[in-house]
Scaffold this motif. Structure first.
Motif, PDB file in Angstrom:
ATOM      1  N   PRO A  11      -6.795   4.246  -9.522  1.00  0.00           N
ATOM      2  CA  PRO A  11      -5.567   4.475 -10.302  1.00  0.00           C
ATOM      3  C   PRO A  11      -5.739   4.166 -11.791  1.00  0.00           C
ATOM      4  O   PRO A  11      -5.109   4.800 -12.638  1.00  0.00           O
TER       5      PRO A  11
ATOM      6  N   GLY B 245       0.794  -1.238   0.000  1.00  0.00           N
ATOM      7  CA  GLY B 245       0.000   0.000   0.000  1.00  0.00           C
ATOM      8  C   GLY B 245       0.823   1.283   0.000  1.00  0.00           C
ATOM      9  O   GLY B 245       0.279   2.359   0.267  1.00  0.00           O
TER      10      GLY B 245
ATOM     11  N   GLY C 275      -1.057   6.721 -11.663  1.00  0.00           N
ATOM     12  CA  GLY C 275      -2.224   6.851 -10.776  1.00  0.00           C
ATOM     13  C   GLY C 275      -2.646   8.298 -10.558  1.00  0.00           C
ATOM     14  O   GLY C 275      -3.769   8.569 -10.161  1.00  0.00           O
TER      15      GLY C 275
ATOM     16  N   ASN D 221      -3.136   8.942  -2.351  1.00  0.00           N
ATOM     17  CA  ASN D 221      -4.375   9.408  -1.707  1.00  0.00           C
ATOM     18  C   ASN D 221      -4.127  10.276  -0.479  1.00  0.00           C
ATOM     19  O   ASN D 221      -4.924  11.172  -0.191  1.00  0.00           O
TER      20      ASN D 221
ATOM     21  N   THR E  18      -0.573   3.447  -3.052  1.00  0.00           N
ATOM     22  CA  THR E  18      -1.962   3.838  -2.766  1.00  0.00           C
ATOM     23  C   THR E  18      -1.995   4.926  -1.699  1.00  0.00           C
ATOM     24  O   THR E  18      -2.731   5.923  -1.823  1.00  0.00           O
TER      25      THR E  18
ATOM     26  N   THR F 231      -2.705  -1.089   6.586  1.00  0.00           N
ATOM     27  CA  THR F 231      -3.436  -0.962   5.318  1.00  0.00           C
ATOM     28  C   THR F 231      -4.218  -2.248   5.004  1.00  0.00           C
ATOM     29  O   THR F 231      -3.903  -3.313   5.536  1.00  0.00           O
TER      30      THR F 231
ATOM     31  N   LEU G 278     -10.290   2.060  -3.928  1.00  0.00           N
ATOM     32  CA  LEU G 278      -8.864   2.398  -3.884  1.00  0.00           C
ATOM     33  C   LEU G 278      -8.084   1.660  -4.967  1.00  0.00           C
ATOM     34  O   LEU G 278      -7.072   2.153  -5.454  1.00  0.00           O
ATOM     35  N   SER G 279      -8.551   0.466  -5.320  1.00  0.00           N
ATOM     36  CA  SER G 279      -7.835  -0.255  -6.372  1.00  0.00           C
ATOM     37  C   SER G 279      -8.346   0.113  -7.764  1.00  0.00           C
ATOM     38  O   SER G 279      -7.647  -0.074  -8.762  1.00  0.00           O
TER      39      SER G 279
END
Ligand SMILES: Nc1ncnc2c1ncn2[C@@H]1O[C@H](COP(=O)(O)OP(=O)(O)O)[C@@H](O)[C@H]1O
Ligand SMILES: [Mg+2]
Length: 266
Positions: free
Chosen positions: A223, A15, A48, A22, A18, A184, A219-220
């Motif tokens: 991007p 993570g 992303g 974010n 990510t 995460t 979240l996946s």
């Protein structure tokens, strides 16, 4: 002067990217000026955040190897106040090419010195390795966020990372701190997730962020659209978690800043 935070863990898929994307977007939404530095040749933070890797002609690689002007490597994003220095696949070879450079552990630090006054926060997304580029990131950083995935063997490899941090502190960057361990992909329905939180907490106590990042499909997905989750689905759990993390970091640093001011005034 902007605070430089590296996101590091030599384990892949925990993570780092990510969180970088974010957290950066959330800090910018909270009216901080933010720069993301993509220090992973895979360039996932760059794509992303909507960077078309075929369109850019100056990346972190050119800054390190060709001594390109760092300002030429800064690109804007769809989020106001959020800029990025993208990565490039060529960065894979940079570690070898850097062997001839004097002060090769400090190249990124010297580079960021030139622009750190332009930002409140600079987040460096590290690759899953403890090679020379990651050493550069940790040498440039004021602190490091260590994302820990909520799964079996979560703490495996952390000892190695902490050892690297210790060596960097003693040889290259005495003021490097741990900003926090971040849990995460947390799934509160699983007893395992809670057990891992307790275990990490037992080991690292107040260094563990109160905020945890839950597992969240938005979240996946985001991007793939080249945008942070806050633009993709602002009401999602993933978006709210990262906003909470940004607030936690701002508060933590406000206390520190005040403490520093008070000491200065004594
Ligand atoms: N909280 C989360 N919920 C769902 N998927 C996630 C979450 N965090 C990361 N992922 C997904 O897991 C994979 C690895 O995450 P990434 O941030 O790329 O890790 P790293 O940068 O450490 O390799 C990616 O496909 C990402 O979309
Ligand atoms: Mg990554």
């Amino acid at each position: 002067m902007g605070k430089i935070i590296a996101l590091a863990n030599q384990k892949g898929g925990v993570g780092k990217t990510t969180t970088t994307i974010n957290l950066a977007a959330s800090l910018a939404t909270l009216e901080k000026t933010v720069l993301v530095v993509d220090a992973d040749p895979q360039a996932n933070a760059s794509s992303g955040l909507g960077i078309d890797l075929n369109e850019i002609d100056c990346s972190l690689y050119e800054c390190i190897i060709d001594q390109a002007d760092v300002h030429d490597a800064v690109y804007t994003t769809d989020i106001n106040g959020l800029d990025i220095i993208p990565s490039h696949i060529d960065l894979v070879g940079a570690e070898i090419e850097m062997l001839n450079i004097k002060n090769r552990e400090r190249v990124v630090k010297n580079m960021l010195e030139q622009i750190r006054d332009d930002y409140d926060y600079i987040l460096i997304d590290c690759s899953p390795s403890l090679g020379l580029i990651t050493v550069n990131a940790l040498t440039a950083a004021d602190s490091v966020i260590i994302p820990v995935q909520c799964e079996y063997f979560a703490l495996e490899g952390i000892t190695k990372l902490l050892n690297t941090i210790k060596i960097i502190k003693s040889k290259l960057n005495p003021s490097l701190e741990i900003e926090g361990f971040l849990l995460t992909m947390f799934d509160s329905r699983l007893r395992l997730a809670n057990q891992i939180y307790d275990e990490v907490k037992r080991h690292f106590q107040e260094l563990v962020f109160k905020t945890v990042i839950q597992r969240n499909v938005k979240l996946s997905e985001s991007p793939g659209h080249g945008i942070p989750v806050i633009l993709y689905d602002a009401d999602s759990v993933g978006s709210k978690n990262h906003m909470a993390l940004a607030k936690e970091i701002i508060n933590k640093n406000a206390t520190r800043d005040n403490a520093a001011d008070n000491t200065a005034n004594d």
